[in-house]
Design a protein around this motif. Structure first.
Motif, PDB file in Angstrom:
ATOM      1  N   GLU A  70      46.561   1.400  19.375  1.00 31.74           N
ATOM      2  CA  GLU A  70      48.334   1.577  19.404  1.00 31.74           C
ATOM      3  C   GLU A  70      48.091   3.020  18.188  1.00 31.74           C
ATOM      4  N   LYS A  71      47.016   3.504  17.634  1.00 25.02           N
ATOM      5  CA  LYS A  71      46.899   4.916  17.614  1.00 25.02           C
ATOM      6  C   LYS A  71      46.347   5.620  17.484  1.00 25.02           C
ATOM      7  N   GLU A  72      46.126   5.725  18.701  1.00 22.22           N
ATOM      8  CA  GLU A  72      45.039   6.527  19.821  1.00 22.22           C
ATOM      9  C   GLU A  72      45.406   7.948  19.408  1.00 22.22           C
ATOM     10  N   SER A  73      47.058   8.999  18.859  1.00 25.47           N
ATOM     11  CA  SER A  73      47.277   9.574  18.883  1.00 25.47           C
ATOM     12  C   SER A  73      46.832  10.689  17.610  1.00 25.47           C
ATOM     13  N   ASP A  74      45.724   9.393  16.901  1.00 25.77           N
ATOM     14  CA  ASP A  74      45.068  10.468  16.147  1.00 25.77           C
ATOM     15  C   ASP A  74      43.601  10.882  16.558  1.00 25.77           C
ATOM     16  N   LEU A  75      43.005  10.630  17.543  1.00 24.19           N
ATOM     17  CA  LEU A  75      41.426  10.071  18.036  1.00 24.19           C
ATOM     18  C   LEU A  75      41.792  10.395  19.463  1.00 24.19           C
ATOM     19  N   PHE A  76      42.273  10.708  20.774  1.00 22.12           N
ATOM     20  CA  PHE A  76      41.743  10.440  22.255  1.00 22.12           C
ATOM     21  C   PHE A  76      42.470  11.649  22.471  1.00 22.12           C
ATOM     22  N   PHE A  77      42.051  12.234  22.925  1.00 27.39           N
ATOM     23  CA  PHE A  77      41.835  13.489  24.245  1.00 27.39           C
ATOM     24  C   PHE A  77      41.300  14.597  22.899  1.00 27.39           C
ATOM     25  N   GLU A  78      40.686  14.737  21.676  1.00 24.62           N
ATOM     26  CA  GLU A  78      40.007  15.058  20.973  1.00 24.62           C
ATOM     27  C   GLU A  78      38.580  14.619  21.367  1.00 24.62           C
ATOM     28  N   ASP A  79      37.915  15.970  20.772  1.00 22.89           N
ATOM     29  CA  ASP A  79      36.372  15.919  20.728  1.00 22.89           C
ATOM     30  C   ASP A  79      35.778  16.072  18.901  1.00 22.89           C
ATOM     31  N   LEU A  80      35.833  14.477  18.328  1.00 24.90           N
ATOM     32  CA  LEU A  80      35.751  14.019  16.886  1.00 24.90           C
ATOM     33  C   LEU A  80      34.396  13.551  17.270  1.00 24.90           C
ATOM     34  N   SER A  81      32.836  14.338  18.132  1.00 26.28           N
ATOM     35  CA  SER A  81      31.921  13.499  18.277  1.00 26.28           C
ATOM     36  C   SER A  81      31.288  14.415  16.668  1.00 26.28           C
ATOM     37  N   ASN A  82      31.659  15.218  15.711  1.00 25.20           N
ATOM     38  CA  ASN A  82      31.133  15.927  14.585  1.00 25.20           C
ATOM     39  C   ASN A  82      31.873  15.628  13.216  1.00 25.20           C
ATOM     40  N   GLU A  83      32.676  14.298  13.921  1.00 19.12           N
ATOM     41  CA  GLU A  83      33.696  13.971  12.997  1.00 19.12           C
ATOM     42  C   GLU A  83      33.351  12.907  12.060  1.00 19.12           C
ATOM     43  N   VAL A  84      34.417  12.194  10.740  1.00 18.85           N
ATOM     44  CA  VAL A  84      33.945  10.894  10.527  1.00 18.85           C
ATOM     45  C   VAL A  84      35.130  10.817  10.746  1.00 18.85           C
ATOM     46  N   ILE A  85      35.274   9.134  12.163  1.00 18.10           N
ATOM     47  CA  ILE A  85      36.319   8.420  12.260  1.00 18.10           C
ATOM     48  C   ILE A  85      36.546   8.009  10.580  1.00 18.10           C
TER      49      ILE A  85
END
Length: 328
Positions: free
Chosen positions: A260-275
């Motif tokens: 439900e809050k995927e817009s800030d997560l999905f389709f991006e490479d966040l492997s070097n970020e703190v989620i």
């Protein structure tokens, strides 16, 4: 027609460029998602093409209208992210891709069911580490199990059809029943589906009426240890309620391709970020949870169909001012 495509990735550019050889539109590929802040990037485009997590709010539409945008072309089936009322007031037409590859999404739902059940994800890592122990990998036969399909459009229908081939008893709920579904399944009430199903798979569009369809109340009606699959829209599930259900073991398995809050997560490479989404991070701690990043649609056939249908929709509007896939 000049078309500004927001939220694009390299694969979008590849498939749209190939498809556009038959349509000859002027395509402007933009990496940022559409929002009130990025709408200015549409420049002098007549049409704007968006995907599931683009923000097509009233304020965004007003900025687009001021720039001369007359058409929003969704390269997806759902349009819950579009302010339809404001679009109508501004005279902006909305078109969509109602069916790009229902088999792609249905097959992904089946893959999630099989992976969760037989612990394929856990077994894969064990074997790579030289651990061939079977403890903790026990599954169950799908044959003879009862599966509940919520939403029997093209994707839900095909999912039910595939599961019937496994020998499952298929139940379904949909306010608009499909007569053909009775060839392999049975329509029941939502409460009966909850009570009888060993596996529940969601395949309905997101509306204000069914937002958080899976909530604290509905979970209490489910069989203990139920498997819950969502390849539809994240807003159908109250994530906090599902976490409570996982902790109480009412939900024995959970697979999500949407959140439900995927817009800030999905389709991006966040492997070097703190989620920073603590609810999402909590989901990742459960060994009986699988999450994929909205990839159920992601097949060659689907991307080809999305590009061709989207560009065909734009051409129809340009030449006839109407379209068979017109939302409004």
């Amino acid at each position: 027609m000049k078309v500004a495509l927001f939220g694009t990735k390299p694969y979008d550019e590849q498939f749209f460029t190939e498809a556009n050889e038959n349509y000859n539109h002027e395509l402007l590929f933009l990496e940022p998602h559409l929002s009130e802040k990025t709408a200015i990037l549409a420049q002098d485009a007549t049409a704007v093409c968006v995907f599931v997590n683009d923000e097509v709010s009233g304020d965004t539409l007003k900025i687009l209208a001021e720039q001369g945008v007359k058409l929003i072309a969704l390269r997806c089936a759902g349009y819950n992210n579009v302010d339809l009322e404001t679009a109508k007031e501004l005279g902006i037409k909305i078109v969509r891709v109602p069916a790009y590859s229902p088999h792609a999404v249905a097959e992904h739902a089946i893959a999630l069911i099989l992976t969760l059940n037989r612990k394929i994800h856990r077994a894969f890592y064990r074997v790579r580490e030289g651990n061939f122990a079977l403890n903790g990998l026990l599954g169950f036969d799908l044959y003879g199990r009862t599966v509940g399909i919520i939403g029997t459009g093209n994707i839900g229908y095909i999912t039910g059809q595939i599961l019937s081939g496994f020998g499952c008893k298929v139940l379904a709920y949909d306010p608009y029943p499909n007569e053909s579904f009775s060839n392999f399944g049975e329509y029941v009430s939502l409460d009966e589906l909850y009570a009888r199903s060993d596996i529940i798979s969601l395949h309905c569009p997101l509306t204000e009426e069914n937002r958080h369809l899976i909530n604290e109340t509905s979970i209490t009606k489910m069989k203990p240890g139920v498997m819950l699959i969502n390849t539809s829209r994240g807003g159908l599930i109250d994530t906090k309620a599902v976490i409570t259900g996982l902790k109480s073991k009412t939900i024995g398995y959970l697979a999500l391709d949407v959140y439900e809050k995927e817009s800030d997560l999905f389709f991006e490479d966040l492997s070097n970020e703190v989620i920073e989404d603590d609810v999402f991070q909590r989901l990742l701690t459960f060994p009986n949870v699988i999450i994929t990043g909205h990839q159920a649609f992601f097949t060659e056939e689907a991307l080809t169909n999305i590009a061709n249908t989207t560009l065909s929709n734009i051409t129809e509007i340009e030449t006839t001012n109407t379209c068979k896939n017109l939302v409004q």
